[in-house]
Design a protein around this motif. Structure first.
Motif, PDB file in Angstrom:
ATOM      1  N   ASN A  94      37.908   2.973  35.136  1.00 42.15           N
ATOM      2  CA  ASN A  94      38.842   2.020  35.762  1.00 42.15           C
ATOM      3  C   ASN A  94      40.159   1.928  34.989  1.00 42.15           C
ATOM      4  O   ASN A  94      40.754   0.856  34.878  1.00 42.15           O
ATOM      5  CB  ASN A  94      38.226   0.626  35.877  1.00 42.15           C
ATOM      6  CG  ASN A  94      37.045   0.575  36.812  1.00 42.15           C
ATOM      7  OD1 ASN A  94      36.507   1.597  37.212  1.00 42.15           O
ATOM      8  ND2 ASN A  94      36.635  -0.616  37.170  1.00 42.15           N
ATOM      9  N   HIS A 126      25.180   0.681  30.374  1.00 37.96           N
ATOM     10  CA  HIS A 126      25.380   1.302  31.686  1.00 37.96           C
ATOM     11  C   HIS A 126      26.055   2.671  31.562  1.00 37.96           C
ATOM     12  O   HIS A 126      25.828   3.558  32.380  1.00 37.96           O
ATOM     13  CB  HIS A 126      26.220   0.402  32.602  1.00 37.96           C
ATOM     14  CG  HIS A 126      25.433  -0.643  33.313  1.00 37.96           C
ATOM     15  ND1 HIS A 126      25.114  -1.847  32.728  1.00 37.96           N
ATOM     16  CD2 HIS A 126      24.889  -0.657  34.549  1.00 37.96           C
ATOM     17  CE1 HIS A 126      24.420  -2.565  33.589  1.00 37.96           C
ATOM     18  NE2 HIS A 126      24.259  -1.874  34.700  1.00 37.96           N
ATOM     19  N   THR A 135      29.254   5.680  39.158  1.00 35.42           N
ATOM     20  CA  THR A 135      29.765   4.339  39.457  1.00 35.42           C
ATOM     21  C   THR A 135      28.651   3.323  39.278  1.00 35.42           C
ATOM     22  O   THR A 135      27.472   3.625  39.492  1.00 35.42           O
ATOM     23  CB  THR A 135      30.308   4.237  40.900  1.00 35.42           C
ATOM     24  OG1 THR A 135      29.258   4.536  41.804  1.00 35.42           O
ATOM     25  CG2 THR A 135      31.463   5.182  41.134  1.00 35.42           C
ATOM     26  N   GLU A 137      28.067  -1.365  38.709  1.00 34.28           N
ATOM     27  CA  GLU A 137      28.662  -2.698  38.824  1.00 34.28           C
ATOM     28  C   GLU A 137      28.092  -3.606  37.738  1.00 34.28           C
ATOM     29  O   GLU A 137      26.900  -3.613  37.484  1.00 34.28           O
ATOM     30  CB  GLU A 137      28.346  -3.283  40.209  1.00 34.28           C
ATOM     31  CG  GLU A 137      28.983  -4.636  40.454  1.00 34.28           C
ATOM     32  CD  GLU A 137      28.639  -5.202  41.830  1.00 34.28           C
ATOM     33  OE1 GLU A 137      28.595  -6.430  41.943  1.00 34.28           O
ATOM     34  OE2 GLU A 137      28.405  -4.410  42.758  1.00 34.28           O
ATOM     35  N   ASN A 139      28.744  -7.760  36.616  1.00 33.72           N
ATOM     36  CA  ASN A 139      29.418  -9.029  36.919  1.00 33.72           C
ATOM     37  C   ASN A 139      30.424  -8.900  38.066  1.00 33.72           C
ATOM     38  O   ASN A 139      31.577  -9.339  37.956  1.00 33.72           O
ATOM     39  CB  ASN A 139      30.114  -9.593  35.677  1.00 33.72           C
ATOM     40  CG  ASN A 139      29.142  -9.923  34.582  1.00 33.72           C
ATOM     41  OD1 ASN A 139      27.982 -10.234  34.829  1.00 33.72           O
ATOM     42  ND2 ASN A 139      29.599  -9.833  33.344  1.00 33.72           N
ATOM     43  N   LYS A 140      29.987  -8.287  39.132  1.00 33.84           N
ATOM     44  CA  LYS A 140      30.786  -8.126  40.358  1.00 33.84           C
ATOM     45  C   LYS A 140      32.032  -7.252  40.171  1.00 33.84           C
ATOM     46  O   LYS A 140      32.936  -7.272  41.001  1.00 33.84           O
ATOM     47  CB  LYS A 140      31.157  -9.484  40.953  1.00 33.84           C
ATOM     48  CG  LYS A 140      29.940 -10.301  41.370  1.00 33.84           C
ATOM     49  CD  LYS A 140      30.338 -11.630  41.948  1.00 33.84           C
ATOM     50  CE  LYS A 140      29.068 -12.417  42.292  1.00 33.84           C
ATOM     51  NZ  LYS A 140      29.351 -13.783  42.700  1.00 33.84           N
ATOM     52  N   THR A 141      32.085  -6.501  39.070  1.00 31.51           N
ATOM     53  CA  THR A 141      33.177  -5.556  38.851  1.00 31.51           C
ATOM     54  C   THR A 141      32.612  -4.143  38.974  1.00 31.51           C
ATOM     55  O   THR A 141      31.634  -3.815  38.310  1.00 31.51           O
ATOM     56  CB  THR A 141      33.814  -5.737  37.451  1.00 31.51           C
ATOM     57  OG1 THR A 141      34.282  -7.075  37.322  1.00 31.51           O
ATOM     58  CG2 THR A 141      34.959  -4.765  37.230  1.00 31.51           C
ATOM     59  N   HIS A 142      33.212  -3.334  39.841  1.00 26.75           N
ATOM     60  CA  HIS A 142      32.785  -1.952  40.023  1.00 26.75           C
ATOM     61  C   HIS A 142      33.505  -1.072  39.016  1.00 26.75           C
ATOM     62  O   HIS A 142      34.715  -1.202  38.825  1.00 26.75           O
ATOM     63  CB  HIS A 142      33.097  -1.469  41.446  1.00 26.75           C
ATOM     64  CG  HIS A 142      32.268  -2.159  42.488  1.00 26.75           C
ATOM     65  ND1 HIS A 142      30.998  -1.755  42.797  1.00 26.75           N
ATOM     66  CD2 HIS A 142      32.536  -3.218  43.275  1.00 26.75           C
ATOM     67  CE1 HIS A 142      30.508  -2.553  43.741  1.00 26.75           C
ATOM     68  NE2 HIS A 142      31.427  -3.456  44.052  1.00 26.75           N
ATOM     69  N   TYR A 143      32.750  -0.198  38.375  1.00 28.78           N
ATOM     70  CA  TYR A 143      33.303   0.740  37.398  1.00 28.78           C
ATOM     71  C   TYR A 143      33.042   2.158  37.872  1.00 28.78           C
ATOM     72  O   TYR A 143      31.974   2.453  38.403  1.00 28.78           O
ATOM     73  CB  TYR A 143      32.663   0.555  36.021  1.00 28.78           C
ATOM     74  CG  TYR A 143      33.022  -0.739  35.343  1.00 28.78           C
ATOM     75  CD1 TYR A 143      34.133  -0.819  34.506  1.00 28.78           C
ATOM     76  CD2 TYR A 143      32.254  -1.880  35.529  1.00 28.78           C
ATOM     77  CE1 TYR A 143      34.458  -2.013  33.870  1.00 28.78           C
ATOM     78  CE2 TYR A 143      32.586  -3.087  34.907  1.00 28.78           C
ATOM     79  CZ  TYR A 143      33.678  -3.142  34.081  1.00 28.78           C
ATOM     80  OH  TYR A 143      34.012  -4.309  33.463  1.00 28.78           O
ATOM     81  N   THR A 144      34.018   3.032  37.668  1.00 30.11           N
ATOM     82  CA  THR A 144      33.856   4.462  37.935  1.00 30.11           C
ATOM     83  C   THR A 144      34.285   5.204  36.687  1.00 30.11           C
ATOM     84  O   THR A 144      35.393   4.978  36.168  1.00 30.11           O
ATOM     85  CB  THR A 144      34.721   4.904  39.140  1.00 30.11           C
ATOM     86  OG1 THR A 144      34.351   4.131  40.284  1.00 30.11           O
ATOM     87  CG2 THR A 144      34.528   6.379  39.428  1.00 30.11           C
TER      88      THR A 144
END
Length: 149
Positions: A94, A126, A135, A137, A139-144
């Motif tokens: 991100n 993770h 990808t 998630e 805490n409601k944040t998506h990471y790629t």
């Protein structure tokens, strides 16, 4: 020197500086308590000595933590690059650069912010073992994962 090696060197120096500062502070407290013991008597003296001892224990614990961090950093080969994320990997996710090693303060190298995090942290756990394109998630944040060095 590569970007990742600059990050590694910076964190190595940061941890070594912390170790040196804690050692100096402990030495100063030890010296102060010796000097204080020569010329004081009574309750005030006992209280001051007790406070110095408590402070010395706190500093000793911080010193042990810094030495542990240095030992972990010393095991990292900063020149090693892998496809899968391991301890010592520099990950871009991100748009954020993450250095998997030990939890240390954010730094800026060549104008780029880097966050050092522990592989045991929620984000670190993770990332470990994954590759570019993964990808997830937290805490409601998506990471790629964009890149791995």
């Amino acid at each position: 020197m590569e970007f990742k090696q600059k990050i590694y060197s910076h964190y190595q120096q940061m941890v070594q500086d912390r170790i040196d500062v804690f050692r100096d502070m402990i030495s100063a407290l030890t010296e102060d308590s010796k000097n204080d013991a020569k010329g004081s008597a009574g309750d005030k003296h006992e209280t001051a000595l007790s406070m110095m001892h408590i402070e010395q224990e706190k500093l000793t614990n911080k010193l042990k933590e810094a030495i542990t961090q240095k030992a972990i950093l010393d095991k990292i080969d900063a020149s090693k690059t892998t496809e899968n994320i391991i301890s010592g990997s520099l990950v871009k996710a991100n748009g954020i650069y993450l250095y998997l090693s030990v939890a240390l303060p954010k730094i800026s190298i060549e104008g780029i912010n880097v966050i050092a995090l522990s592989p045991q942290s929620p984000l670190g756990s993770h990332l470990m073992g994954n590759k570019v394109g993964f990808t997830f998630e937290i805490n409601k944040t998506h990471y790629t994962i964009e890149s791995v060095e």
